[in-house]
Motif scaffolding. Structure first.
Motif, PDB file in Angstrom:
ATOM      1  N   LYS A  13       0.773  -1.216   0.169  1.00 15.58           N
ATOM      2  CA  LYS A  13      -0.097   0.069   0.109  1.00 15.58           C
ATOM      3  C   LYS A  13       0.733   1.258   0.022  1.00 15.58           C
ATOM      4  N   TYR A  14       2.147   1.043   0.303  1.00 25.05           N
ATOM      5  CA  TYR A  14       2.818   2.323   0.225  1.00 25.05           C
ATOM      6  C   TYR A  14       3.339   2.571  -1.236  1.00 25.05           C
ATOM      7  N   PRO A  15       3.617   3.807  -1.549  1.00 21.92           N
ATOM      8  CA  PRO A  15       4.401   4.205  -2.711  1.00 21.92           C
ATOM      9  C   PRO A  15       5.672   3.730  -3.178  1.00 21.92           C
ATOM     10  N   ALA A  16       5.788   3.027  -4.387  1.00 20.06           N
ATOM     11  CA  ALA A  16       7.150   2.376  -4.572  1.00 20.06           C
ATOM     12  C   ALA A  16       8.324   3.522  -4.239  1.00 20.06           C
ATOM     13  N   GLY A  17       9.220   2.895  -3.432  1.00 16.63           N
ATOM     14  CA  GLY A  17      10.474   3.468  -3.232  1.00 16.63           C
ATOM     15  C   GLY A  17      10.115   4.179  -1.937  1.00 16.63           C
ATOM     16  N   SER A  18       9.164   4.072  -1.124  1.00 18.42           N
ATOM     17  CA  SER A  18       9.147   4.771   0.001  1.00 18.42           C
ATOM     18  C   SER A  18       9.259   3.760   1.077  1.00 18.42           C
ATOM     19  N   VAL A  19       9.610   2.382   0.905  1.00 16.75           N
ATOM     20  CA  VAL A  19       9.977   1.663   1.866  1.00 16.75           C
ATOM     21  C   VAL A  19      10.964   0.879   1.122  1.00 16.75           C
ATOM     22  N   GLU A  20      12.240   0.902   1.375  1.00 15.56           N
ATOM     23  CA  GLU A  20      13.153   0.046   0.775  1.00 15.56           C
ATOM     24  C   GLU A  20      14.134  -0.933   1.952  1.00 15.56           C
ATOM     25  N   PRO A  21      13.828  -2.187   1.611  1.00 18.32           N
ATOM     26  CA  PRO A  21      14.810  -3.091   2.399  1.00 18.32           C
ATOM     27  C   PRO A  21      16.142  -2.867   1.951  1.00 18.32           C
ATOM     28  N   VAL A  22      17.017  -2.684   3.091  1.00 20.82           N
ATOM     29  CA  VAL A  22      18.597  -2.610   2.653  1.00 20.82           C
ATOM     30  C   VAL A  22      19.150  -4.015   2.239  1.00 20.82           C
ATOM     31  N   GLU A  23      19.863  -4.410   1.202  1.00 21.00           N
ATOM     32  CA  GLU A  23      20.459  -5.327   0.926  1.00 21.00           C
ATOM     33  C   GLU A  23      21.915  -5.135   0.840  1.00 21.00           C
ATOM     34  N   PRO A  24      23.031  -5.702   0.968  1.00 20.51           N
ATOM     35  CA  PRO A  24      22.749  -7.257   1.394  1.00 20.51           C
ATOM     36  C   PRO A  24      22.319  -7.315   2.970  1.00 20.51           C
ATOM     37  N   ALA A  25      21.962  -8.667   3.168  1.00 22.98           N
ATOM     38  CA  ALA A  25      21.576  -8.965   4.442  1.00 22.98           C
ATOM     39  C   ALA A  25      22.871  -9.209   5.398  1.00 22.98           C
ATOM     40  N   GLY A  26      23.885  -8.773   4.870  1.00 23.44           N
ATOM     41  CA  GLY A  26      25.271  -8.850   5.971  1.00 23.44           C
ATOM     42  C   GLY A  26      24.778  -8.078   7.313  1.00 23.44           C
ATOM     43  N   LEU A  27      23.754  -7.347   7.144  1.00 26.25           N
ATOM     44  CA  LEU A  27      23.661  -6.517   8.596  1.00 26.25           C
ATOM     45  C   LEU A  27      23.143  -7.293   9.628  1.00 26.25           C
ATOM     46  N   ASP A  28      23.092  -7.094  10.712  1.00 24.45           N
ATOM     47  CA  ASP A  28      22.909  -7.841  11.926  1.00 24.45           C
ATOM     48  C   ASP A  28      21.543  -7.882  12.157  1.00 24.45           C
ATOM     49  N   GLN A  29      20.722  -6.962  11.608  1.00 26.51           N
ATOM     50  CA  GLN A  29      19.180  -6.946  11.565  1.00 26.51           C
ATOM     51  C   GLN A  29      18.617  -6.485  10.534  1.00 26.51           C
ATOM     52  N   PRO A  30      17.112  -7.007  10.174  1.00 23.66           N
ATOM     53  CA  PRO A  30      16.680  -6.322   8.948  1.00 23.66           C
ATOM     54  C   PRO A  30      16.567  -4.817   9.155  1.00 23.66           C
ATOM     55  N   THR A  31      17.129  -4.089   7.933  1.00 26.86           N
ATOM     56  CA  THR A  31      17.077  -2.784   7.958  1.00 26.86           C
ATOM     57  C   THR A  31      16.319  -2.169   6.800  1.00 26.86           C
ATOM     58  N   TRP A  32      15.158  -1.075   6.866  1.00 23.06           N
ATOM     59  CA  TRP A  32      14.679  -0.566   5.850  1.00 23.06           C
ATOM     60  C   TRP A  32      14.911   1.100   6.070  1.00 23.06           C
ATOM     61  N   VAL A  33      14.936   1.366   4.490  1.00 24.14           N
ATOM     62  CA  VAL A  33      14.954   2.750   4.441  1.00 24.14           C
ATOM     63  C   VAL A  33      13.752   3.527   4.355  1.00 24.14           C
ATOM     64  N   VAL A  34      13.149   4.349   4.950  1.00 22.39           N
ATOM     65  CA  VAL A  34      11.653   4.882   4.824  1.00 22.39           C
ATOM     66  C   VAL A  34      11.741   6.198   4.512  1.00 22.39           C
ATOM     67  N   ARG A  35      11.007   6.698   3.797  1.00 28.30           N
ATOM     68  CA  ARG A  35      10.710   7.856   3.167  1.00 28.30           C
ATOM     69  C   ARG A  35       9.731   8.629   4.629  1.00 28.30           C
ATOM     70  N   ARG A  36      10.086   9.997   4.983  1.00 27.18           N
ATOM     71  CA  ARG A  36       9.476  10.157   6.103  1.00 27.18           C
ATOM     72  C   ARG A  36       8.011  10.479   5.956  1.00 27.18           C
TER      73      ARG A  36
END
Lengths: 565, 192
Positions: A13-36
């Protein structure tokens, strides 16, 4: 605890590009970049959607990247107690317009965290009820954790600028029994055990509304860590929660070890677990002792302080210091355990229980204490989670979240112990949970001692992380060079970011560390467990009396060093 | 024959001394500290007054949380720019004579917090009599500081008297080693 699968709320339901999971998953926990623009709605979804249920806002902090187009990043750490999963949200904002929606309507814990981000970074939160400075004083100008702020630039506070309290007062009506009166407690008051200021509006003796002011012990720990090498940060961590400083050492060292990809040897892990538990016992002794002093039971204070002195003896034998031990090192311990470690530890196990039992005999069924504590400042588990509580205070409200059990680290999954949970949520149960935890800690220690001290090195054998032994420095060229490099340049930690946590004496103690690959941390954020707990204080004491306020403050175990860093 | 020495006339429960020496003695052995504890040092201060170290042995355990009732300000912990305002106010509220012990590295010099919000030593705003180093100082360290302060109190008061022109005291003290002088003036009253 790498969570591979990101939770999946309805993201369509969110517009494209407003919630982007960060890849690669080498991070310690799931991370999303979110538009305000979508943050407020997403936060509500994450909290309420049955597949996510992120009910706990652990931490919110700013990070400054002056080279980026969108200079600031607000980083949210979420946790779901029922599902045991974590999620990090990153919201980039530009310097010209650093405005984000306030998440106070979703998580009440956001209130103080947003004020902190405003104070230190100049991020603004649209819709926040009271967006004012919280750690720095009112005469301060600028935002100190921005990268272009000189770490030593001070501002003088004058009396005309002091904080003006904001009360959420009901209008004066006929039902007021007495004339309203404002009283002030602190910042130097025996019942505040530190440096807070509480201002309360009273109707007779009943508190109608109150406001809390902190910042009297803000000593810039996070900025200081950006100007010191990775090893030099360890003494600063001691002085966060100074009642149990070794746990802070462990939390920091573990996070850096994760970034480095090294693991402490078994002997160090064993010692870390034991000393962390002894530190927890000490911390609970201070908290309960201080609570009881505040309600007039002075004897118990002496009873609780004697075991502390005994534990100090053990810590002093290990590290040379009583209180601020600095005994952890990245990759292990500062030095080997003393030869009489086992005897001392066994002796402590004999000494401590009688003191606790004496206190319980004096207090648990004492009519005066029951009147002062039972039902006082009670809070439900659900409410406490929304306020961001963790640790013993939360477990006294019926929520059994303990990092040691939910995400075991060190040796906690190899020993048999229980998470004490009580359901009253009041001062009395907070006191009892702590006593029960002292017992569980001693149980953990006993099992580890029975297992025996593991042989082997006390620090990892990696010349890029740990200093070579002195013997080798004198006799080998290579060791001497490594020694020189480590002393002069410090440890080089690869670029990356990491959030790692331990169960501190007050709850989840987390370190969020961003490294840019240099010899100093780029950003270090402590997730202080008592910060969200203390933000609840005005709500907790509302409707109680002044004496309830004093009893409540002791039972929350707010440690100023950790609260304000 | 009747014995007419002073001791016989007054009995053993009497001593003779000068009023100012008596005052010195009382002051030295009964500090009423105001613990201005903010951080880690405050925890060590608590240890110092607890049973194990028992600061009452040195006559300074009557902790008072009102500046009006105390004569010794023990600043234990980091003082930042926000706390400076209350600290100055409390110092000003204390009645003379008053002394200040700065406990720990932070109160002495800001410690290792060379930072935007931390006062680089409380002597920026109030005078300090004894600096106790350490981070935090051990209780022994604090006690040593208090013992040092005891000596300083006597010394300071002597200097004050001399300056005020108390001719007899000044003349007696002049040209004599300090210890001897203090030994004599207090020999009559100081208990073993």
């Amino acid at each position: 605890m790498a969570v591979a699968t990101a939770p999946s709320p309805p993201l369509e339901k969110y517009p494209a590009g407003s919630v982007e999971p960060v890849e690669p998953a080498g991070l310690d926990q799931p991370t999303w970049v979110v538009r305000r623009e979508v943050l407020a709605e997403l936060a509500r979804d994450l909290r309420d959607h049955p597949e996510t249920r992120f009910d706990l806002l652990l931490d919110l902090c700013g990070v400054d990247y002056p080279d980026r187009e969108e200079r600031f990043e607000a980083v949210y750490h979420l946790y779901s107690i029922p599902r045991g999963e974590r999620l990090r949200l990153k919201v980039p904002v530009a310097e010209a317009d650093p405005v984000l929606p306030s998440l106070v309507p979703v998580w009440k814990a956001a209130n103080w965290f947003e004020r902190e981000a405003f104070d230190l970074f100049g991020l603004r939160f649209d819709g926040h009820p009271n967006l004012s400075r919280i750690l720095c004083h009112e005469g301060f100008q600028g935002h100190p954790l921005r990268k272009d702020y000189d770490p030593a630039r001070r501002w003088i506070l004058t009396e005309d600028k002091v904080y003006q309290p904001k009360f959420d007062l009901p209008p004066a009506g006929e039902d007021d029994m007495f004339e309203r009166m404002v009283i002030n407690l602190g910042p130097s008051h025996p019942a505040t055990h530190g440096t807070f200021r509480v201002m309360a509006v009273l109707d007779g003796e009943v508190i109608l509304a109150s406001d809390v002011e902190i910042g009297y012990l803000h000593r810039c720990m996070e900025k200081m860590s950006e100007t010191h090498t990775w090893q030099q940060v360890i003494p600063y961590t001691d002085r966060l929660n100074y009642c149990s400083s070794f746990i802070n050492n462990v939390a920091y060292c573990r996070t850096v070890e994760k970034l480095l990809g090294v693991e402490a040897p078994p002997r160090a892990v064993w010692a870390r677990t034991i000393l962390s538990e002894f530190s927890r016992v000490m911390d609970h002794c201070v908290c309960n002792g201080a609570t009881l002093v505040d309600v007039g039971a002075l004897t118990n204070f002496w009873y609780y302080f004697q075991p502390r002195e005994e534990i100090y003896g053990l810590l002093e034998a290990c590290s040379g210091a009583r209180l601020t031990v600095s005994y952890g090192r990245i990759g292990g311990l500062a030095q080997d355990l003393p030869p009489d470690f086992m005897e001392r530890a066994w002796r402590l196990l004999e000494i401590i229980p009688p003191f606790v039992a004496d206190v319980e005999k004096l207090v648990d069924k004492n009519r005066i204490f029951l009147d002062r504590a039972v039902g006082i400042s009670a809070i439900s588990g659900e409410e406490a989670v929304n306020w961001g509580w963790t640790g013993p205070c939360l477990r006294a409200s019926g929520v059994g979240y303990d990092v040691r059990r939910a995400h075991p680290y060190d040796l906690y999954d190899t020993v048999d112990w229980e998470v004490p949970v009580l359901y009253g949520g009041d001062v009395y149960d907070r006191y009892r949970v702590r006593n029960a935890e002292i017992r569980q800690s001693l149980k953990i220690i006993r099992q580890l001692l029975e297992r025996g001290m593991p042989e082997g090195p006390y620090i990892v054998d990696d010349p890029h992380v740990a200093l070579p032994p002195k013997e080798a420095c004198y006799n080998q060229m290579e060791a001497l060079i490594y020694h020189f490099k480590l002393i002069m340049d410090g440890i080089q930690v690869p670029a990356g970011e990491r959030y790692d946590m331990v169960e501190g004496a007050n709850g989840e103690l987390g370190f969020y560390i961003v490294s840019d690959g240099s010899s100093k941390p780029y950003r270090l954020k402590v997730r202080p467990p008592c910060f969200p707990i203390f933000s609840t204080f005005p709500t907790l004491i509302k409707g109680g009396t002044v004496s309830d306020m004093v009893a409540t403050l002791g039972g929350l175990n707010v440690i100023a060093g950790e609260l304000e860093r | 024959m009747k014995d007419t020495t002073t001791e016989t006339m007054t009995g053993e429960s009497w001593i003779t001394t000068r009023l100012d020496a008596l005052e010195d003695w009382a002051q030295r052995h009964s500090f009423w500290p105001f613990p201005f504890g903010t951080a880690c040092c405050a925890i060590e201060f608590m240890s110092s007054v607890s049973a194990h170290y028992d600061m009452s042995r040195f006559g300074s355990e009557v902790v008072r949380f009102s500046p009006r009732q105390s004569d010794l300000l023990i600043v234990a912990g980091t003082i930042n720019d926000k706390m400076a305002v209350p600290l100055k106010k409390i110092y000003d509220q204390m009645a003379d004579p008053k002394w200040v012990v700065s406990m720990g590295a932070c109160a002495c010099s800001g410690g290792f917090y060379r930072a935007y919000h931390v006062m680089q030593g409380i002597d920026e705003i109030i005078p300090v009599d004894v600096y106790v180093p350490g981070c935090p100082p051990s209780p022994e360290g604090l006690m040593y500081g208090i013992l040092q302060l005891k000596e300083k109190v006597t010394r300071d008061r002597k200097r004050l008297r001399a300056r005020a022109g108390e001719a007899a005291t000044a003349a007696a003290a002049a040209g004599e080693p300090e210890e001897e002088a203090s030994g004599r003036s207090h020999g009559a009253v100081a208990p073993a």
